[in-house]
Each structure stands twice: as structure tokens, then as C-alpha cells.
Design a protein around this motif. Structure first.
Motif, mmCIF file in Angstrom:
data_model
loop_
_atom_site.group_PDB
_atom_site.id
_atom_site.type_symbol
_atom_site.label_atom_id
_atom_site.label_comp_id
_atom_site.label_asym_id
_atom_site.label_seq_id
_atom_site.Cartn_x
_atom_site.Cartn_y
_atom_site.Cartn_z
ATOM 1 N N VAL A 222 0.841 -1.203 0.000
ATOM 2 C CA VAL A 222 0.000 0.000 0.000
ATOM 3 C C VAL A 222 0.876 1.253 0.000
ATOM 4 C CG1 VAL A 222 -1.669 1.327 1.361
ATOM 5 C CG2 VAL A 222 -1.983 -1.136 1.069
ATOM 6 N N VAL A 223 1.924 1.258 0.812
ATOM 7 C CA VAL A 223 2.842 2.405 0.847
ATOM 8 C C VAL A 223 3.510 2.577 -0.510
ATOM 9 C CG1 VAL A 223 4.964 3.318 1.868
ATOM 10 C CG2 VAL A 223 3.216 2.308 3.334
ATOM 11 N N ALA A 224 3.946 1.476 -1.117
ATOM 12 C CA ALA A 224 4.574 1.549 -2.438
ATOM 13 C C ALA A 224 3.600 2.131 -3.466
ATOM 14 C CB ALA A 224 5.045 0.168 -2.878
ATOM 15 N N SER A 225 2.345 1.738 -3.373
ATOM 16 C CA SER A 225 1.339 2.278 -4.294
ATOM 17 C C SER A 225 1.152 3.780 -4.090
ATOM 18 C CB SER A 225 0.012 1.544 -4.084
ATOM 19 O OG SER A 225 -0.971 2.052 -4.949
ATOM 20 N N LEU A 226 1.116 4.201 -2.837
ATOM 21 C CA LEU A 226 1.011 5.640 -2.553
ATOM 22 C C LEU A 226 2.229 6.391 -3.089
ATOM 23 C CD1 LEU A 226 -0.345 5.727 1.104
ATOM 24 C CD2 LEU A 226 -1.455 6.684 -0.909
ATOM 25 N N LEU A 227 3.398 5.821 -2.885
ATOM 26 C CA LEU A 227 4.621 6.477 -3.340
ATOM 27 C C LEU A 227 4.672 6.579 -4.867
ATOM 28 C CD1 LEU A 227 7.236 4.894 -0.910
ATOM 29 C CD2 LEU A 227 6.252 7.195 -0.815
ATOM 30 N N ARG A 228 4.087 5.615 -5.548
ATOM 31 C CA ARG A 228 4.061 5.685 -7.017
ATOM 32 C C ARG A 228 3.195 6.841 -7.512
ATOM 33 N NH1 ARG A 228 4.278 0.054 -6.482
ATOM 34 N NH2 ARG A 228 2.029 -0.148 -6.673
ATOM 35 N N ARG A 229 2.299 7.360 -6.685
ATOM 36 C CA ARG A 229 1.496 8.534 -7.058
ATOM 37 C C ARG A 229 2.383 9.764 -7.196
ATOM 38 N NH1 ARG A 229 -0.436 5.509 -9.178
ATOM 39 N NH2 ARG A 229 -0.604 3.715 -7.899
ATOM 40 N N GLY A 230 3.576 9.692 -6.617
ATOM 41 C CA GLY A 230 4.521 10.796 -6.764
ATOM 42 C C GLY A 230 4.887 11.053 -8.211
ATOM 43 N N ARG A 231 4.769 10.045 -9.051
ATOM 44 C CA ARG A 231 5.053 10.219 -10.479
ATOM 45 C C ARG A 231 4.090 11.225 -11.106
ATOM 46 N NH1 ARG A 231 7.376 7.919 -15.130
ATOM 47 N NH2 ARG A 231 5.915 7.787 -16.876
ATOM 48 N N SER A 232 2.822 11.148 -10.735
ATOM 49 C CA SER A 232 1.839 12.108 -11.260
ATOM 50 C C SER A 232 2.163 13.525 -10.799
ATOM 51 C CB SER A 232 0.424 11.732 -10.801
ATOM 52 O OG SER A 232 0.086 10.461 -11.284
ATOM 53 N N LEU A 233 2.550 13.649 -9.534
ATOM 54 C CA LEU A 233 2.946 14.961 -9.023
ATOM 55 C C LEU A 233 4.151 15.484 -9.793
ATOM 56 C CD1 LEU A 233 2.746 14.304 -5.165
ATOM 57 C CD2 LEU A 233 1.017 15.361 -6.623
ATOM 58 N N ASP A 234 5.091 14.592 -10.069
ATOM 59 C CA ASP A 234 6.298 14.982 -10.794
ATOM 60 C C ASP A 234 5.980 15.427 -12.217
ATOM 61 O OD1 ASP A 234 9.105 15.295 -11.231
ATOM 62 O OD2 ASP A 234 9.128 13.345 -12.219
ATOM 63 N N GLN A 235 5.065 14.748 -12.867
ATOM 64 C CA GLN A 235 4.709 15.123 -14.237
ATOM 65 C C GLN A 235 4.081 16.517 -14.280
ATOM 66 O OE1 GLN A 235 2.319 11.720 -15.286
ATOM 67 N NE2 GLN A 235 4.044 10.675 -16.260
ATOM 68 N N LEU A 236 3.194 16.803 -13.344
ATOM 69 C CA LEU A 236 2.589 18.133 -13.293
ATOM 70 C C LEU A 236 3.643 19.183 -12.985
ATOM 71 C CD1 LEU A 236 0.171 19.998 -13.408
ATOM 72 C CD2 LEU A 236 -0.353 19.382 -11.043
ATOM 73 N N SER A 237 4.530 18.879 -12.071
ATOM 74 C CA SER A 237 5.601 19.809 -11.719
ATOM 75 C C SER A 237 6.531 20.060 -12.904
ATOM 76 C CB SER A 237 6.402 19.263 -10.538
ATOM 77 O OG SER A 237 7.503 20.092 -10.274
ATOM 78 N N THR A 238 6.823 19.026 -13.666
ATOM 79 C CA THR A 238 7.674 19.186 -14.840
ATOM 80 C C THR A 238 7.029 20.150 -15.835
ATOM 81 O OG1 THR A 238 8.638 16.986 -14.573
ATOM 82 C CG2 THR A 238 8.783 17.969 -16.765
ATOM 83 N N GLY A 239 5.727 20.022 -16.017
ATOM 84 C CA GLY A 239 5.012 20.944 -16.896
ATOM 85 C C GLY A 239 5.096 22.376 -16.401
ATOM 86 N N LEU A 240 4.920 22.573 -15.108
ATOM 87 C CA LEU A 240 5.002 23.921 -14.553
ATOM 88 C C LEU A 240 6.415 24.479 -14.640
ATOM 89 C CD1 LEU A 240 2.702 23.524 -11.411
ATOM 90 C CD2 LEU A 240 2.174 24.713 -13.548
ATOM 91 N N THR A 241 7.406 23.612 -14.466
ATOM 92 C CA THR A 241 8.797 24.049 -14.576
ATOM 93 C C THR A 241 9.100 24.492 -16.006
ATOM 94 O OG1 THR A 241 9.435 22.523 -12.815
ATOM 95 C CG2 THR A 241 11.203 23.366 -14.210
#
Length: 147
Positions: free
Chosen positions: A9-28
């Protein structure tokens, strides 16, 4: 909840960080483009240039945390399969210089809290980027002429 399921479950939550990273990359990238646009304009708006610079800096910081979160997601996925290998994981991390010897043998609850803390840091940096993007929009010189 069994420990291996909790790690999954923790690993699954941590994989959601990829979505955050993609949005951040767009903003950057938006910050880079806006900064370049400011430099190409006849009149440079210093506040917009500074804000776009901060947007890029926040994006780079977020990228660092995203890499750490992705690494932890992989480790949690791996260890959920076989918790008996925790000492092997600690030894491998020490050999690579990624963990000090005094942190070896920590309980998985502590490791879980640490990994989720990294994910929260990543999310906070993304929120800061979003707020900064809104500030850039409001500080843009073309805004008074819209409408």
C-alpha cells in the motif's frame, strides 16, 4: 494489516509521486518558457523574471524529491515480497553510501513514515509551484489589457 500488504500500500502511494512529478515538470517548463519570453520582450518585467526563476528552482527541488520517492517506491515494492531480506537491504544501502550504519535495522513503521514524509515534501513543492504560477499570471503585464 499484514506487514507485506502494508508495504504494498505504501509503495502504491509512493508511485502517485510520479503524477505529481509530471505536473511539476510541466510547470517548470512553463517557468522556463515564461522566463525566456521575458528576456525576449522589449521591456523586461523584473518581478515576472524573478517569479519564473523561482518556479524553475521549485521545480528542480521537486524533481529531487520525486527521484527519492520513486526510489523508495521501488524498494517498498521489492521488500513487500520478502521482509526477511531487510538486513540484506540495509547492507546494500550501506555499501552504496545511501544509509548510515546506525540507521540499519529500523522498524518498517519508521521507514514508512519517512517515505511518506518525502512524498508530502514533494506535494508541498508542487503546491508552491501552483501558487507561484498563479502569482505569475496575476503579475503579468498583459493582464490589465485582458477582457
Amino acid at each position: 494489516m499484514p506487514a507485506d500488504l502494508e508495504l504494498q500500500v505504501v509503495a502504491s502511494l509512493l508511485r502517485r509521486g510520479r503524477s505529481l512529478d509530471q505536473l511539476s515538470t510541466g510547470l517548470t517548463l512553463l517557468g522556463v518558457l515564461f522566463g525566456l519570453a521575458q528576456l525576449l520582450m522589449a521591456t523586461i518585467t523584473p518581478i515576472c523574471l524573478i517569479l519564473s526563476g523561482w518556479l524553475i528552482v521549485l521545480g528542480l527541488l521537486q524533481k529531487y524529491w520525486a527521484l527519492r520517492v520513486a526510489f523508495d517506491a521501488d524498494l517498498f515494492t521489492l521488500m513487500a515480497r520478502d521482509l526477511e531480506r531487510t538486513p540484506d537491504l540495509d547492507q546494500a544501502l550501506q555499501n552504496l553510501g545511501l544509509q548510515s550504519a546506525k540507521r540499519a535495522g529500523r522498524p518498517w513503521a519508521e521507514r514508512r513514515r519517512g517515505a511518506l514524509k518525502l512524498l508530502r515534501k514533494q506535494a508541498y513543492l508542487l503546491v508552491a509551484q501552483v501558487l507561484l504560477t498563479l502569482a505569475i499570471i496575476l503579475a503579468s503585464p498583459w493582464l490589465p489589457f485582458a477582457g
